[in-house]
Design a protein around this motif. Structure first.
Motif, mmCIF file in Angstrom:
data_model
loop_
_atom_site.group_PDB
_atom_site.id
_atom_site.type_symbol
_atom_site.label_atom_id
_atom_site.label_comp_id
_atom_site.label_asym_id
_atom_site.label_seq_id
_atom_site.Cartn_x
_atom_site.Cartn_y
_atom_site.Cartn_z
ATOM 1 N N ALA A 1 0.873 -1.373 0.043
ATOM 2 C CA ALA A 1 0.147 0.066 -0.029
ATOM 3 C C ALA A 1 0.838 1.073 0.207
ATOM 4 O O ALA A 1 1.149 1.922 1.121
ATOM 5 N N PRO A 2 1.450 1.589 -1.149
ATOM 6 C CA PRO A 2 2.638 2.572 -1.198
ATOM 7 C C PRO A 2 1.976 3.844 -0.761
ATOM 8 O O PRO A 2 2.750 4.795 -0.366
ATOM 9 N N GLY A 3 0.600 4.152 -0.895
ATOM 10 C CA GLY A 3 0.128 5.448 -0.251
ATOM 11 C C GLY A 3 0.444 5.670 0.998
ATOM 12 O O GLY A 3 0.149 6.683 1.805
ATOM 13 N N LEU A 4 0.532 4.516 1.993
ATOM 14 C CA LEU A 4 0.925 4.889 3.355
ATOM 15 C C LEU A 4 2.064 5.508 3.442
ATOM 16 O O LEU A 4 2.357 6.035 4.617
ATOM 17 N N ALA A 5 2.843 5.782 2.680
ATOM 18 C CA ALA A 5 4.106 6.728 2.839
ATOM 19 C C ALA A 5 3.588 8.097 2.742
ATOM 20 O O ALA A 5 3.961 8.858 1.804
ATOM 21 N N THR A 6 2.788 8.654 3.786
ATOM 22 C CA THR A 6 2.411 9.950 3.783
ATOM 23 C C THR A 6 2.436 10.525 5.269
ATOM 24 O O THR A 6 2.055 9.474 6.317
ATOM 25 N N ALA A 7 2.329 11.511 5.758
ATOM 26 C CA ALA A 7 2.667 12.127 6.866
ATOM 27 C C ALA A 7 1.200 11.653 7.697
ATOM 28 O O ALA A 7 0.132 11.776 7.210
ATOM 29 N N PRO B 1 -7.743 1.275 -3.592
ATOM 30 C CA PRO B 1 -7.423 -0.105 -4.112
ATOM 31 C C PRO B 1 -6.556 -0.268 -5.049
ATOM 32 O O PRO B 1 -5.789 -1.274 -5.610
ATOM 33 N N GLU B 2 -6.608 0.824 -5.936
ATOM 34 C CA GLU B 2 -5.455 0.837 -7.011
ATOM 35 C C GLU B 2 -4.097 1.439 -6.593
ATOM 36 O O GLU B 2 -3.042 1.426 -7.370
ATOM 37 N N GLY B 3 -3.842 1.782 -5.498
ATOM 38 C CA GLY B 3 -2.419 2.360 -5.019
ATOM 39 C C GLY B 3 -2.098 3.480 -5.717
ATOM 40 O O GLY B 3 -0.967 3.740 -6.163
ATOM 41 N N ARG B 4 -3.033 4.623 -5.844
ATOM 42 C CA ARG B 4 -2.777 5.563 -6.710
ATOM 43 C C ARG B 4 -2.263 6.944 -5.652
ATOM 44 O O ARG B 4 -1.697 7.607 -6.028
ATOM 45 N N GLY B 5 -2.359 6.529 -4.170
ATOM 46 C CA GLY B 5 -1.953 7.342 -3.439
ATOM 47 C C GLY B 5 -2.634 8.777 -3.087
ATOM 48 O O GLY B 5 -1.998 9.709 -2.460
ATOM 49 N N ARG B 6 -3.765 9.118 -3.387
ATOM 50 C CA ARG B 6 -4.427 10.227 -3.421
ATOM 51 C C ARG B 6 -5.210 10.434 -2.286
ATOM 52 O O ARG B 6 -6.314 10.412 -2.291
ATOM 53 N N PHE B 7 -4.659 10.205 -1.171
ATOM 54 C CA PHE B 7 -5.222 10.278 0.131
ATOM 55 C C PHE B 7 -4.374 10.871 1.185
ATOM 56 O O PHE B 7 -3.087 10.671 1.218
ATOM 57 N N GLY B 8 -4.922 11.320 2.202
ATOM 58 C CA GLY B 8 -4.157 11.695 3.483
ATOM 59 C C GLY B 8 -4.601 10.829 4.612
ATOM 60 O O GLY B 8 -5.236 9.982 4.611
ATOM 61 N N ALA B 9 -3.748 10.769 5.759
ATOM 62 C CA ALA B 9 -3.939 10.079 6.942
ATOM 63 C C ALA B 9 -5.367 10.173 7.403
ATOM 64 O O ALA B 9 -5.743 9.272 7.935
#
Ligand SMILES: NC(=O)C1=CN([C@@H]2O[C@H](COP(=O)(O)OP(=O)(O)OC[C@H]3O[C@@H](n4cnc5c(N)ncnc54)[C@H](O)[C@@H]3O)[C@@H](O)[C@H]2O)[C@H](O)CC1
Length: 519
Positions: A456-462, A503-511
């Motif tokens: 879940a690469p999007g997890l790399a966010t503050a 679900p597609e790992g686009r990373g457009r979200f915050g914590a």
């Protein structure tokens, strides 16, 4: 055929109740353990049988993934392999021979002046062609240069046509690693720059640590394990891979429960500089499900958190440990920053935790408190779980004055070994360790390890670390479990929440979105 398939985004559906968490645990081995298990079989003449099974399994998975990706059968599929000089290349050649017999157009580039003789003969007999470049029409590229026999540095073979790997995703071939991507250390996951990233790795005999840990975990793609008959020769391993099917909430409340019996979580989080960390940690804890969340924080932080989560009970940062009398779990650290007053109040809470044995998650700024505890007690205690990312773990290595540990945490180094690093910190501090990364490593002071490959690469966010602390805190307050179990549940809930929103790992979200997805 397949005992383990880890496609990343989904897990085979089963029949489980909504509130049951089903941990799927897979034994994980080092390359050396697999080689040692092979040895008695090789010594008694079973080498060709092992290779036959490995090659058949590899061919099976290539055929399956080719047809899923292209939507058609194998007939005419253009499959090319990079073949090295050892048994890994032998596996590749025999696998291509199987695929040729099923109608695929197979080609091999020999990366050295020698190749597995019987494998090469079988490949040629099945109609395979030896070529000196990667045909541009290649649909599947098999990486069979080197497997567990790899030593030293890996230099990617300079083969004309390999630039096909730089093509757009739609044109790029499916890359399949035979056993593991060539150049990945099967024990540790350490890998140099030349390694070809695989879409899929088909590994033989048992799941290898190098496919999951460190850089290896980011280069191996989807994983399949082909059993080749080593099972009874494999040692008992303390390392397991975890994934949880449908991780839902913590154990459902019983009709007889009240808020205290469901667990009280005490948070020491937030400062004027980082009020958001307290919001995220408290929000995640509330959404995970716990009897009560108590927040010990400056007034301004408390009022912001309570306006978002009115159910949170606030206490001032100067509260005495008596405020924690009913606590079943404690989280210390998210957003505390570096104000000496707040840190010394957090220190008092940590002291209380170490005296009382209350389960405690120590995260972020709270990790700085380890330095004093090393001086006072020589470490922490088994009721504590520390949750550093690699940068924080490096600072712990400095506190421990442990250069070997520091080199294990250097992801670019050939000595990189996050599994051993987490174990070493756990042993040195006598606490459990959750080392965050694309693969999370959880280690107990006794040396048991759980790996969780988030994908879940999007997890790399503050802020996602603060969310994880809140989840872990709620779980430890509500459950009488060991840290490995709690950590496995926590990271799975965290990942599952991300996969629901992205679900597609686009990373457009915050914590904050992860907290909202927790409910
Ligand atoms: N042993 C068995 O019967 C089985 C093995 N399987 C497969 O075999 C490999 C391990 O095979 P091995 O021959 O021991 O080693 P490799 O083929 O991985 O590599 C040895 C080969 O590679 C060269 N080499 C070593 N280091 C480097 C380097 N840094 N750069 C370039 N080349 C390197 C060296 O010259 C050797 O000749 C295992 O992974 C499986 O794929 C099957 O599992 C079946 C049973």
């Amino acid at each position: 055929m397949t005992v383990t398939s880890l496609p990343g985004w989904w897990w085979p559906k089963g029949r489980y109740s909504r509130h049951q968490e089903v941990a799927m645990l897979v034994n994980v081995y080092t390359g050396d353990q697999i080689r040692a298990a092979e040895k008695p079989l090789l010594d008694t003449g079973y080498g060709p049988a092992l290779m036959g099974r490995a090659a058949y399994g590899l061919a099976h998975h290539i055929a399956h993934h080719h047809s899923s990706a292209r939507g058609r059968g194998l007939y005419g599929a253009r499959i090319t392999a990079l073949i090295g000089p050892g048994n890994n290349g032998g596996d590749g050649l025999y696998a291509l021979a199987h695929l040729a017999r099923r109608g695929a157009a197979v080609a091999a580039v020999l990366t050295r002046d020698r190749a597995h003789p019987e494998g090469l003969q079988a490949f040629r007999a099945a109609g395979g062609r030896v070529v000196d470049h990667i045909p541009p029409s290649t649909e599947v590229l098999v990486d069979a240069v080197v497997g567990t026999g790899f030593r030293g540095d890996f230099v990617r073979p300079q083969v004309p046509g390999l630039e096909i790997l730089n093509d757009d995703a739609a044109l790029r071939p499916l890359v399949v690693a035979c056993d593991l991507p060539s150049g990945v250390n099967a024990d540790t996951g350490a890998a140099g720059e030349g390694v070809i990233a695989a879409d899929l790795s088909v590994t033989f005999g048992g799941m290898k640590q190098g496919l999951i840990a460190g850089r290896g975990g980011t280069l191996s793609g989807m994983l399949h394990t082909v059993p080749i008959g080593l099972e009874r020769h494999l040692p008992k391993t303390p390392v397991r891979l975890t994934s949880v099917q449908e991780p839902t909430n913590v154990s459902s409340p019983l009709p007889t429960d009240h808020k205290y019996s469901r667990g009280v979580l005490h948070l020491v989080a937030g400062s004027s500089a980082f009020p958001g960390a307290a919001l995220l940690t408290a929000g995640a804890a509330v959404s995970t499900g716990v009897g009560m969340v108590v927040l010990q924080a400056p007034e301004a932080v408390r009022s912001r958190v309570i306006s978002a989560y009115p159910e949170v009970v606030g206490v001032p940062p100067s509260s005495t440990p008596a405020a924690m009398d009913r606590s079943d779990g404690v989280v210390i650290g998210p957003g505390l920053g570096d104000q000496p007053q707040l840190l010394s109040e957090a220190e008092a809470v940590l002291e209380h935790v170490l005296e009382s044995g209350t389960a405690c998650v120590l995260d972020a700024s709270g990790l700085g408190l380890i330095r004093d505890q090393l001086r006072r007690r020589g470490g922490l205690s088994t009721n504590v779980l520390i949750t550093p990312h690699v940068g924080e773990a490096r600072r712990i290595a400095v506190m421990l004055r442990d250069r070997v540990l520091a080199s294990m945490l250097d992801s670019g180094s050939a000595k990189a070994d996050p599994v051993e690093a987490a174990r070493r910190v756990a042993g040195s501090l006598d606490c459990s360790v959750l080392l965050k990364g694309s693969t999370t490593v959880v280690a107990s002071p006794q040396g048991e390890v759980l790996l969780h490959r988030a994908q879940a690469p999007g997890l790399a966010t503050a802020g996602t670390g603060d969310v994880l602390s809140g989840i872990l805190g709620a779980l430890c307050a509500t459950q009488e479990q060991d840290w490995l179990t709690v950590a496995a549940q926590g990271v799975s809930m965290h990942t599952a929440a991300v996969q629901r929103i992205d679900p597609e790992g686009r990373g457009r979200f915050g914590a904050s979105a992860v907290v909202r997805a927790m409910g």
